[in-house]
Design an enzyme around this catalytic site. Sequence first.
Site, short mmCIF file in Angstrom:
data_model
loop_
_atom_site.label_atom_id
_atom_site.label_comp_id
_atom_site.label_asym_id
_atom_site.label_seq_id
_atom_site.Cartn_x
_atom_site.Cartn_y
_atom_site.Cartn_z
CD GLU A 2 -3.09 -0.60 -0.10
OE1 GLU A 2 -3.09 0.55 -0.58
OE2 GLU A 2 -3.85 -1.49 -0.51
CD GLU A 51 -2.59 4.46 -0.21
OE1 GLU A 51 -2.24 5.24 0.72
OE2 GLU A 51 -3.56 3.69 -0.11
CD GLU A 106 -1.51 18.30 -1.89
OE1 GLU A 106 -0.83 19.08 -1.21
OE2 GLU A 106 -2.69 18.54 -2.21
#
Length: 139
Positions: A55, A59, A102
């Site tokens: 993850e 990300e 972001e």
Amino acid sequence: FVAYLDPKVAAVILVQMEGKLVLVKRGVEPAMGRWAFPSGFVDRGESVEDAAVREVWEETGLKVEIQHMVGLFSEHGHPVVVAVFAALEVGGNLKAGTETLELGFFPPDGLPDLAFPRAAQMLARWQELRDADQAAADE
């Protein structure tokens, strides 16, 4: 026939870089557009630790090494059990993933409003463990 409604397991990772925590602005629901620790569901047959590392990679583009487990968090009436880990960045190229709007770096005492209510519990436990490790190192 018996059907079990098993809980989902999610992994949350607190990655510290240069004294700041890495946060992602979520690009998916729930809580799209809000800040959170890198996290996601564990895939069937995947270890929780491998899910945590995956993850973060998906990300943030960062490769991490898990230091230790921070805790296991659950609450009555909520179907998601959350395994929280502390990790160190060990490589990769920092970039927002497809589910990330972001990336941000915040001091632990200056985090923005976080997407999920259990984040405060996770952060408090992480800080307790970090302070205990620091106290032991100072002895």
